[in-house]
Scaffold this motif. Structure first.
Motif, PDB file in Angstrom:
ATOM      1  N   THR A  74       0.610  -1.348   0.107  1.00  0.00           N
ATOM      2  CA  THR A  74      -0.661   0.339   0.354  1.00  0.00           C
ATOM      3  C   THR A  74       1.104   0.793  -0.399  1.00  0.00           C
ATOM      4  N   GLY A  75       2.171   1.383   0.645  1.00  0.00           N
ATOM      5  CA  GLY A  75       2.842   2.352   0.379  1.00  0.00           C
ATOM      6  C   GLY A  75       2.626   3.700   1.835  1.00  0.00           C
ATOM      7  N   LEU A  76       2.195   2.898   2.753  1.00  0.00           N
ATOM      8  CA  LEU A  76       1.851   3.248   4.050  1.00  0.00           C
ATOM      9  C   LEU A  76       2.400   2.946   5.170  1.00  0.00           C
ATOM     10  N   SER A  77       3.402   3.945   5.779  1.00  0.00           N
ATOM     11  CA  SER A  77       4.249   3.533   6.565  1.00  0.00           C
ATOM     12  C   SER A  77       2.907   3.481   8.228  1.00  0.00           C
ATOM     13  N   ASN A  78       2.526   2.489   8.387  1.00  0.00           N
ATOM     14  CA  ASN A  78       1.664   2.312   9.331  1.00  0.00           C
ATOM     15  C   ASN A  78       2.460   2.598  11.209  1.00  0.00           C
ATOM     16  N   PHE A  79       2.051   3.845  11.957  1.00  0.00           N
ATOM     17  CA  PHE A  79       2.603   3.601  12.796  1.00  0.00           C
ATOM     18  C   PHE A  79       1.490   3.334  13.800  1.00  0.00           C
ATOM     19  N   ALA A  80       0.986   3.020  13.061  1.00  0.00           N
ATOM     20  CA  ALA A  80       0.145   1.936  14.268  1.00  0.00           C
ATOM     21  C   ALA A  80       0.356   0.799  14.647  1.00  0.00           C
ATOM     22  N   HIS A  81       1.018  -0.070  13.668  1.00  0.00           N
ATOM     23  CA  HIS A  81       1.843  -1.313  13.850  1.00  0.00           C
ATOM     24  C   HIS A  81       1.496  -1.748  15.045  1.00  0.00           C
ATOM     25  N   GLY A  82       2.719  -0.979  15.614  1.00  0.00           N
ATOM     26  CA  GLY A  82       2.997  -1.236  17.628  1.00  0.00           C
ATOM     27  C   GLY A  82       1.795  -1.214  18.144  1.00  0.00           C
ATOM     28  N   GLU A  83       0.903  -0.610  18.539  1.00  0.00           N
ATOM     29  CA  GLU A  83      -0.202  -0.751  18.933  1.00  0.00           C
ATOM     30  C   GLU A  83      -1.049  -2.682  18.221  1.00  0.00           C
ATOM     31  N   MET A  84      -0.815  -2.893  17.391  1.00  0.00           N
ATOM     32  CA  MET A  84      -1.310  -4.076  17.088  1.00  0.00           C
ATOM     33  C   MET A  84      -1.056  -5.725  17.724  1.00  0.00           C
ATOM     34  N   VAL A  85       0.817  -5.222  17.885  1.00  0.00           N
ATOM     35  CA  VAL A  85       2.337  -6.246  18.985  1.00  0.00           C
ATOM     36  C   VAL A  85       0.814  -6.512  20.088  1.00  0.00           C
ATOM     37  N   THR A  86       0.736  -5.011  20.922  1.00  0.00           N
ATOM     38  CA  THR A  86       0.608  -4.579  21.827  1.00  0.00           C
ATOM     39  C   THR A  86      -0.460  -5.637  22.395  1.00  0.00           C
ATOM     40  N   PHE A  87      -2.185  -4.946  21.034  1.00  0.00           N
ATOM     41  CA  PHE A  87      -3.408  -5.974  21.455  1.00  0.00           C
ATOM     42  C   PHE A  87      -3.178  -7.244  21.421  1.00  0.00           C
ATOM     43  N   GLY A  88      -2.459  -7.876  21.107  1.00  0.00           N
ATOM     44  CA  GLY A  88      -2.445  -9.268  20.858  1.00  0.00           C
ATOM     45  C   GLY A  88      -1.969 -10.064  22.087  1.00  0.00           C
ATOM     46  N   ALA A  89      -0.603  -9.617  22.491  1.00  0.00           N
ATOM     47  CA  ALA A  89      -0.616 -10.352  23.782  1.00  0.00           C
ATOM     48  C   ALA A  89      -1.839  -9.694  25.112  1.00  0.00           C
ATOM     49  N   MET A  90      -1.682  -8.159  24.935  1.00  0.00           N
ATOM     50  CA  MET A  90      -3.565  -8.505  26.086  1.00  0.00           C
ATOM     51  C   MET A  90      -4.366  -8.725  25.861  1.00  0.00           C
ATOM     52  N   ILE A  91      -5.180  -8.591  24.777  1.00  0.00           N
ATOM     53  CA  ILE A  91      -6.186  -9.794  24.311  1.00  0.00           C
ATOM     54  C   ILE A  91      -5.671 -11.453  24.768  1.00  0.00           C
ATOM     55  N   THR A  92      -4.681 -11.680  24.273  1.00  0.00           N
ATOM     56  CA  THR A  92      -4.548 -12.887  24.879  1.00  0.00           C
ATOM     57  C   THR A  92      -4.128 -13.673  27.073  1.00  0.00           C
ATOM     58  N   TYR A  93      -3.966 -12.137  27.617  1.00  0.00           N
ATOM     59  CA  TYR A  93      -3.544 -12.190  28.668  1.00  0.00           C
ATOM     60  C   TYR A  93      -5.040 -11.697  29.475  1.00  0.00           C
ATOM     61  N   PHE A  94      -6.214 -11.132  28.063  1.00  0.00           N
ATOM     62  CA  PHE A  94      -7.612 -10.948  28.669  1.00  0.00           C
ATOM     63  C   PHE A  94      -8.495 -11.984  28.963  1.00  0.00           C
ATOM     64  N   LEU A  95      -7.867 -13.107  27.752  1.00  0.00           N
ATOM     65  CA  LEU A  95      -8.898 -14.748  27.955  1.00  0.00           C
ATOM     66  C   LEU A  95      -8.232 -15.426  28.702  1.00  0.00           C
TER      67      LEU A  95
END
Lengths: 347, 242
Positions: A74-95
């Motif tokens: 896409t050509g996009l430098s996605n600055f929100a990618h770091g939060e996807m890293v955190t989100f994966g861990a956090m949702i796993t913790y949540f479950l």
């Protein structure tokens, strides 16, 4: 000319190091514990740090590959990618956590308490779905309206801030642990490592090989590389470019979530902004390896990981990420297209 | 040729890249099955824009494009490929990081079950591509890329092939080769619509030519008649090398 370049590099590394001292203090404290454990175990510090670097590099690669694929297609430098890293861990913790959890604004608490082996794949699946939702409601709409890349990048910065604040609001400001059991370290020659870390490494390697297999050996993967090369030509060849990009967003979110989960296990906990702090390293890895080149992200991540960890043998741990970024500058001065980036013939 | 049915019809197209600025101001064209059409005109006449508008790459604001009687105005490019239209862009016409074979595979993305059969067919037309199938397309010369691009577009076995300045940037020998190959492809039954700067060479091989001027189709005639037309000679062909 060369001397001027070297002076520039040294100055840049120095300034980066000074600036990063404050920001990396927390990360340094975490890794100091690992380093201290290694030395106290009587292992060779260099080999131990090299190993730690490879582990960190592999986990960084899991997160960076998705960032690179998104940039490539896409050509996009996605600055929100770091939060996807955190989100994966956090949702796993949540479950997985046996403690009571809740959603923001919900007046009651409940317990999910799934076993980790179930919570982790479910967390990755939810993150993958979030990748689909993100592309569906934000990025595909912006692409359809032909919003320029700079504006899209600003949107991603806004999304990053929104997500990191949401995660803090949801999970609180303190780091959380995905598993409460201690992973005892075992000695393998000069290397001291726990079983969880070894399993994490194997999972990371298998996942990265799977990505490579997908890109090289499957028709969909080759179409992804085609879209990465030239989206307009891909469309003119009959490829549904938007569908490929949707798949890339899902893959990127899933891989980032896996990276986040393994990182949380490796560093024995994850905070609401750990992914955000990792973003600079991800960008460095992707740039170092060759922008938009998925294998470049792997090579770049391993170099960043190894340089960061090995540098602590001779330099203060506070400087480890500054050293890695210094290597980035030097490599780009010598090879502007990155390590695996290829200069294209014109005409 | 005149008794063949119309396969592609563009009626009074108005189109442009930026809002409010039209490049095409009422372009029309009627193409019969199996024809080789050449579109010529001065720089800025809208030739490439016309071709891209036919292929859905430039939004059509008014007018209609029909393919075999079906309205295809503003359809997405991948939908047009499915309906049997192939397109070869002038520049950036290969996937540089993919091998030649992978480029050809992408050409048959929607018909992967026929991939092997199509590859064998294309191998007869372009044997050199099969010999060098593992070479990365980014390392090829302009002429070789043009060959890969044309082969890629033919992988779906299109009824209509749109070529945007296929001879641009090629040596005279390569240009001749490209024109001969285009004619050969046309003789296999593929309708070809070709935009060309090399007007003389284009009109020599095409059945009919369209002359575009300021975003409108000024006139049409057979390639041979246009070659002899004093106005075309004066404005587009020049007197040198006549």
């Amino acid at each position: 000319m060369l001397r001027a370049a070297l002076v520039f590099v040294v100055a840049a590394v120095g300034i980066t190091a000074i600036l990063s001292m404050g920001g990396t203090a927390q990360a340094a404290t975490e890794t100091e514990a690992v380093t201290t454990a290694a030395t106290s175990g009587g292992t060779n510090l260099l080999i131990q740090n090299l190993f730690n670097g490879i582990v960190f590099g592999l986990l960084l690669a899991l997160a960076s590959v998705g960032l690179s694929l998104i940039y490539g297609t896409t050509g996009l430098s996605n600055f929100a990618h770091g939060e996807m890293v955190t989100f994966g861990a956090m949702i796993t913790y949540f479950l997985a956590t046996p403690q009571a959890v809740s959603f923001p604004l919900l007046p009651f608490e409940f317990t999910v308490n799934w076993p980790f082996w179930l919570a982790a794949p479910a967390g990755i699946a939810i993150a993958t779905a979030l990748g689909w939702v993100q592309d569906k409601i934000i990025w595909s709409q912006l692409r359809r309206r032909r919003v320029a890349m700079i504006q899209q990048m600003i949107v991603s910065i806004g999304l990053s801030l929104a997500l990191v604040n949401f995660i803090q609001w949801w999970m609180g400001g303190r780091p959380v642990r995905l598993v409460t059991s201690i992973d005892p370290r075992k000695q393998y020659g000069p290397i001291s490592v726990g079983n969880v870390t070894l399993i994490s490494m194997v999972i990371a390697i298998v996942a990265l090989l799977a990505v490579a297999f997908f890109l090289q050996r499957t028709r969909l993967g080759r179409a992804t590389r085609a879209v990465s090369d030239n989206p307009a030509l891909a469309s003119a060849s009959g490829i549904k470019v938007d569908s490929i990009i949707r798949i890339v967003w899902m893959m990127a979110a899933g891989l980032a979530a896996l990276g986040g989960i393994l990182l949380a296990l490796y560093q024995q906990g994850i905070g609401f902004d750990d992914g955000t702090k990792l973003l600079m390293m991800m960008f460095a890895a992707v740039t170092l390896g060759g922008l938009g080149h998925p294998y470049g992200a792997l090579v770049g991540s391993l170099i960043i990981g190894v340089v960061a960890e090995v540098s602590t043998v001779w330099l203060p741990p506070d400087l480890k990420f500054a050293t890695a970024l210094g290597i980035l500058i030097i490599v780009l001065l010598v090879r502007p297209q990155g390590i695996l980036g290829k200069a294209e013939r014109v005409g | 040729m005149n008794d063949k049915p119309v396969i592609l019809d563009a009626d009074n197209l108005i189109a442009g890249y930026l809002p409010g600025i039209n490049i095409l101001n009422g372009c029309s064209m009627e193409v019969k099955e199996g024809e080789l059409i050449g579109i010529i005109g001065p720089n800025g006449a809208g030739k490439s824009t016309f071709l891209k508008a036919l292929f859905g790459l430039v939004p059509v604001r008014d007018g209609a494009v029909t393919l075999g009687g079906e309205d295809i105005t503003n359809l997405r490019a991948d939908e047009l490929v499915k309906r049997g239209v192939g397109f070869v862009p002038q520049t950036n016409n290969v996937f540089p990081s993919l091998t030649i074979e992978e480029n050809l595979e992408m050409g048959a993305y929607q018909a992967h079950k026929n991939y092997k059969k199509q590859l064998a067919r294309i191998g007869d037309l372009f044997p050199v591509l099969i010999q060098r199938k593992n070479q990365r397309a980014g390392s090829l010369s302009g002429g070789e890329r043009q060959m890969v691009a044309m082969a890629r577009a033919l992988m779906m076995d299109p009824h209509v092939l749109l070529l945007d300045e296929p001879s641009a940037g090629l040596s005279p020998a390569r240009q001749d080769e490209t024109f001969v190959r285009t004619r050969e492809i046309n003789k296999t039954g593929v309708t070809v619509i070709m935009v060309e700067q090399n007007a003389r060479r284009c009109l020599q091989i095409c059945d009919r030519g369209y002359v575009l001027d300021q975003g409108t189709s000024a006139y049409t005639a057979s390639g041979q008649d246009l070659l002899k037309d004093p106005k075309v000679i004066e404005l587009y062909l020049g007197t040198l090398g006549a």
